[in-house]
Design a protein around this motif. Structure first.
Motif, short mmCIF file in Angstrom:
data_model
loop_
_atom_site.label_atom_id
_atom_site.label_comp_id
_atom_site.label_asym_id
_atom_site.label_seq_id
_atom_site.Cartn_x
_atom_site.Cartn_y
_atom_site.Cartn_z
N LEU A 1 -16.27 4.74 -3.94
CA LEU A 1 -14.95 5.35 -3.76
C LEU A 1 -14.38 5.52 -5.17
O LEU A 1 -13.92 4.55 -5.78
N LEU B 1 -15.60 3.46 2.79
CA LEU B 1 -14.94 2.16 2.81
C LEU B 1 -15.71 1.18 3.68
O LEU B 1 -15.97 0.04 3.29
N LYS C 1 -19.93 1.43 2.80
CA LYS C 1 -20.26 1.17 1.39
C LYS C 1 -21.56 1.87 0.98
O LYS C 1 -22.39 1.31 0.27
N GLN D 1 -6.81 3.03 -4.16
CA GLN D 1 -6.40 1.79 -3.50
C GLN D 1 -7.54 1.19 -2.67
O GLN D 1 -7.75 -0.01 -2.67
N TYR D 2 -8.28 2.05 -1.97
CA TYR D 2 -9.36 1.55 -1.12
C TYR D 2 -10.56 1.06 -1.92
O TYR D 2 -11.38 0.33 -1.40
N TYR E 1 -13.05 6.75 4.94
CA TYR E 1 -13.27 5.56 5.76
C TYR E 1 -14.75 5.25 5.92
O TYR E 1 -15.14 4.09 6.01
N ASP F 1 -7.12 -3.67 -1.54
CA ASP F 1 -6.50 -3.05 -0.36
C ASP F 1 -7.57 -2.52 0.59
O ASP F 1 -7.44 -2.64 1.81
N GLY F 2 -8.61 -1.93 0.04
CA GLY F 2 -9.70 -1.43 0.88
C GLY F 2 -10.40 -2.54 1.63
O GLY F 2 -10.72 -2.41 2.81
N TYR G 1 0.79 -1.23 0.00
CA TYR G 1 0.00 0.00 0.00
C TYR G 1 0.83 1.29 0.00
O TYR G 1 0.56 2.20 -0.77
N ALA H 1 -10.66 -2.74 5.66
CA ALA H 1 -11.97 -2.85 6.30
C ALA H 1 -12.02 -4.08 7.21
O ALA H 1 -12.55 -4.02 8.33
#
Length: 195
Positions: A175, A168, A171, A96-97, A165, A101-102, A70, A106
């Motif tokens: 994003l 993330l 939802k 990335q998220y 966040y 990675d996200g 990351y 999470a």
């Protein structure tokens, strides 16, 4: 022996990412909760004892593997003026998220809610350094006169990163780059230096 140890360490990190479905050699992927040290050891060709020599827990290992993947992709650039550096960083984080990675972050946040050791590792291996980098970036904005001199850099950083966040974890909206651009524009309007 040092080269062999580093080779094993890298194999462990890579195997962890592959089992979680991240990277070029990714497998179908499992969740952080279902991932086992046994599976990582088998894929990396090492013993469980070798893994525990470097990491005290699965969470610590997953976090280190995540950081390797990351951080290079979401660096806070110091070679750009503040606004460009902020846009580059926030867009990279959102990008990335939006992917695996996200999902990994999470899951780690979820695990940390009931496991104090995971929360501690999350702070130590990931969050604290990221927070410091974000606050330092906002302080650059203050120093460059883009952010109000009396603004609290920690609070401004929180105002920028908290919506990322939220999306993330909950939802409740995508994003994507449009979100990142709107977020930056709104945050900088509210925190802008007044003439």
């Amino acid at each position: 022996m040092v080269a062999r140890s580093e080779e094993s360490r890298q194999a462990i990190l890579q195997s962890t990412l592959e089992l979680l479905g991240v990277g070029e050699q990714a497998l179908s992927g499992t969740t952080v909760q279902r991932l086992t040290i046994e599976a990582i050891a088998k894929r990396a060709g090492v013993s469980k004892a070798t893994i525990y020599r470097w990491w005290p827990s699965k969470a610590a290992l997953v976090l280190d593997a995540f950081v390797v993947e990351y951080f290079p992709r979401t660096a806070v650039r110091t070679d750009l003026p503040f606004r460009e550096a902020l846009e580059d960083h926030v867009k990279a984080v959102v990008r990335q998220y939006a992917g695996l990675d996200g999902a990994m972050v999470a899951q780690l946040i979820a695990e940390s809610q009931y496991d104090p050791a995971t929360l501690e590792e999350f702070h130590r291996r990931f969050w604290d350094d990221r927070r410091e980098a974000a606050v330092a970036l906002i302080q650059r904005g203050v120093n460059e006169g883009v952010i109000a001199a009396d603004a609290n850099p920690t609070l401004v950083a929180t105002l920028i990163y908290a919506p990322i966040y939220q999306r993330l974890l909950l939802k409740d909206a995508p994003l994507d780059e449009q979100f990142a651009s709107s977020l930056i524009a709104m945050a900088l309007t509210g925190a802008a230096a007044r003439s």
